[in-house]
Design an enzyme around this catalytic site. Sequence first.
Site, mmCIF file in Angstrom:
data_model
loop_
_atom_site.group_PDB
_atom_site.id
_atom_site.type_symbol
_atom_site.label_atom_id
_atom_site.label_comp_id
_atom_site.label_asym_id
_atom_site.label_seq_id
_atom_site.Cartn_x
_atom_site.Cartn_y
_atom_site.Cartn_z
ATOM 1 N N ASP A 93 0.917 -1.157 0.056
ATOM 2 C CA ASP A 93 -0.078 -0.156 -0.038
ATOM 3 C C ASP A 93 0.944 1.257 0.027
ATOM 4 O O ASP A 93 1.945 1.258 0.733
ATOM 5 C CB ASP A 93 -0.894 -0.027 1.136
ATOM 6 C CG ASP A 93 -2.291 0.519 0.844
ATOM 7 O OD1 ASP A 93 -2.339 1.422 0.306
ATOM 8 O OD2 ASP A 93 -3.208 -0.224 1.396
ATOM 9 N N HIS A 127 -11.248 -2.676 2.994
ATOM 10 C CA HIS A 127 -11.149 -2.325 4.426
ATOM 11 C C HIS A 127 -11.965 -1.219 4.772
ATOM 12 O O HIS A 127 -12.199 -0.709 5.872
ATOM 13 C CB HIS A 127 -9.682 -2.208 4.797
ATOM 14 C CG HIS A 127 -9.167 -1.122 4.309
ATOM 15 N ND1 HIS A 127 -8.987 -1.155 2.871
ATOM 16 C CD2 HIS A 127 -8.689 0.063 4.525
ATOM 17 C CE1 HIS A 127 -8.095 0.075 2.368
ATOM 18 N NE2 HIS A 127 -8.022 0.653 3.460
ATOM 19 N N ASP A 128 -12.506 -0.467 3.714
ATOM 20 C CA ASP A 128 -13.639 0.459 3.952
ATOM 21 C C ASP A 128 -14.806 0.301 3.494
ATOM 22 O O ASP A 128 -15.703 1.431 3.736
ATOM 23 C CB ASP A 128 -12.895 1.819 2.752
ATOM 24 C CG ASP A 128 -11.433 2.441 2.926
ATOM 25 O OD1 ASP A 128 -11.143 2.203 4.122
ATOM 26 O OD2 ASP A 128 -10.819 2.652 2.131
ATOM 27 N N ASP A 170 -2.880 4.789 -2.636
ATOM 28 C CA ASP A 170 -3.944 5.215 -1.981
ATOM 29 C C ASP A 170 -4.362 6.489 -2.576
ATOM 30 O O ASP A 170 -3.480 7.583 -2.694
ATOM 31 C CB ASP A 170 -3.553 5.495 -0.565
ATOM 32 C CG ASP A 170 -4.719 5.760 0.409
ATOM 33 O OD1 ASP A 170 -5.459 4.999 0.865
ATOM 34 O OD2 ASP A 170 -4.787 6.945 1.090
ATOM 35 N N GLU A 200 -6.106 3.797 -6.207
ATOM 36 C CA GLU A 200 -7.465 4.160 -5.884
ATOM 37 C C GLU A 200 -7.768 5.433 -6.167
ATOM 38 O O GLU A 200 -7.072 6.522 -6.056
ATOM 39 C CB GLU A 200 -7.159 4.100 -4.271
ATOM 40 C CG GLU A 200 -8.685 4.236 -3.712
ATOM 41 C CD GLU A 200 -8.624 4.478 -2.119
ATOM 42 O OE1 GLU A 200 -9.505 4.095 -1.723
ATOM 43 O OE2 GLU A 200 -7.664 5.436 -1.769
HETATM 44 C C1 NOJ Z 1 -8.104 5.439 1.426
HETATM 45 C C2 NOJ Z 1 -8.005 4.308 2.300
HETATM 46 O O1 NOJ Z 1 -8.336 3.006 1.788
HETATM 47 C C3 NOJ Z 1 -8.694 4.510 3.818
HETATM 48 O O2 NOJ Z 1 -8.633 3.533 4.550
HETATM 49 C C4 NOJ Z 1 -7.887 5.577 4.345
HETATM 50 O O3 NOJ Z 1 -8.495 5.921 5.526
HETATM 51 C C5 NOJ Z 1 -7.991 6.814 3.307
HETATM 52 N N1 NOJ Z 1 -7.562 6.472 1.993
HETATM 53 C C6 NOJ Z 1 -6.913 7.819 3.864
HETATM 54 O O4 NOJ Z 1 -5.255 7.518 3.567
#
Ligand code: NOJ
Length: 580
Positions: free
Chosen positions: A118, A356-357, A225, A282
């Site tokens: 990541d 994870h989100d 990210d 992302e």
């Molecule tokens: C996206 C990530 O997937 C998330 O978990 C994170 O809180 C934010 N970016 C900030 O890095």
Amino acid sequence: MPTPVPPIERSDAAAAARAARPDGWWREAVVYQIYPRSFADSDGDGIGDLRGIVGRLDHLHRLGVDVVWLSPVYRSPQDDNGYDISDYQDIDPLFGTLADMDELIAGLHARGMKIMMDLVVNHTSDEHPWFTQSRDALSPRSDWYIWRPVREGFEPGEPGGEPTNWRSAFSGPAWQYDQQRGEYYLHLFSVKQPDLNWENPEVRRAIHAMMRWWVDRGVDGFRMDVINFISKRYPLADGPTAPGQALSFDGAAFIDGPRMDEFLQEMHRAVMEGENLITVGETPGVTVELASNYSNPDNHEIAMVFQFEHVGLDEMPGRGKWALKPLDLRDLKRNLARWQNGLEGRGWNSLYWNNHDQPRIVSRWGDDSPEFRVVSAKTLGTVLHLLKGTPYIYQGEELGMTNAHFASIGQYQDIEVRNHYREAMSLGADEADLLRSYAVKGRDNARTPVQWDDSDNAGFTTGVPWLAVNPNHREINAVRALADPDSVFHHYRRLIDLRHTHPVVRDGVFDLLAPDDPQVFAYTRTLGATTLLVLANMSSITAEVPAELPDTTGEVLLATHGRALGSTLAPWESRVIRLG
Ligand code: NOJ
């Protein structure tokens, strides 16, 4: 100050192995995401760690995945569970050491798997030495972050004095006043996650050097990210965000700025050229058009995008992630089809339900009741994995793990939920409404520990888990799933196998069938003379087989129900048929 990092010996063997991989190898790969904090704990402190992962590699190998995406394990104050990095070239002691990391890389490679790190470089932690130095306006790093004076007519720190009206993704303004510097810094996420200034070439060079260091250490790629946040539109100006609302991506000045292509191409030249790495950006709020551009191999930017449109379809438009509405399957089908068709022959997409989100898919769009949990998890897996793109499996998805079903705010650990709760309650929100939304969409749903067995704490830890283990681990766990040939695990294994053995799954052109059917998801994938039909009842009631389907005779490659196809589909029944 962290101790200086010794240069590492570039491994020529690893470089040769990377160079020998066929171009675009990641197009037939399946990625498995590990959120280390919740995967497996080796030392009993209640938090998952690298040695815990090393001890579970055979699980991944059995499943058959090709690549592991490892969420951040770098040194970090853990304000956002590691997405706030204070040293990119060290491992947080919570997770282990660089030696453990080397062992993990070697363990994956020995089993024929690869590892994608990541890469969180839109922002660092406010405890990163780059930021602490930048707080001094006279330091050579003064321009490494995005600093602005107070808005004219306001006193520093006064509400409204922020340089723009932007909101942070984790509630409150996206600017924080810093006493020492006498200016505000931008933080699109928490106050402890200041945004780097990518306009500064030294920032970019430092990031490239750090990435090279990881490649030389043996990693096979990066998940980037919020990478489309790195180029902002200058001058920074007020946006359409209304007070009280979450960060808005519509027309936002902080996404997909004018230098995105340049920054990604420069990074490609500095780090990726000739290395055949897997890179996924992302990209929240990205359009099909821009995504095709970022992921078109001719542009030398990134291999694929991770976009968010489909996971926003159960939100009320423009009202943020907590304003829920039920999913209409027709919207989902139309949306997925638009991305399939829009990227065809140009770009490349990631396929995911979970990360994870996101909440657990079986609870979100499946049916996690005892009657339908397994079959709905399988069918959701089928309709996703047969699409064109690179599928991502999030830890526990292969077990059909469910949402946490937390009922009080005290059970949540996530900064997003906790900050939102504090702010919304202060504005007079109804607590029961908030808790309902968090239970459906909160990120901690994905973060409860992986359920390895039916023992106390599910075999995740011998200590006290940092986030409660789901009590349903007595029934839903890896030991059971592996022993049952009809489990979600073995279904996912077969899906992965299909991708590896049928070129049509990788390359076939997608066509949506019966778009207006509210229950059935049906589509074909065609490559030359081969056509696969995917047919799925996405509901907990019986569905009619749509009249407009082609002749459905052919070899059944995978099915949830072992019976001949009649005129109806049982609840959550699905099958993949090679037509002809
Ligand atoms: C996206 C990530 O997937 C998330 O978990 C994170 O809180 C934010 N970016 C900030 O890095």
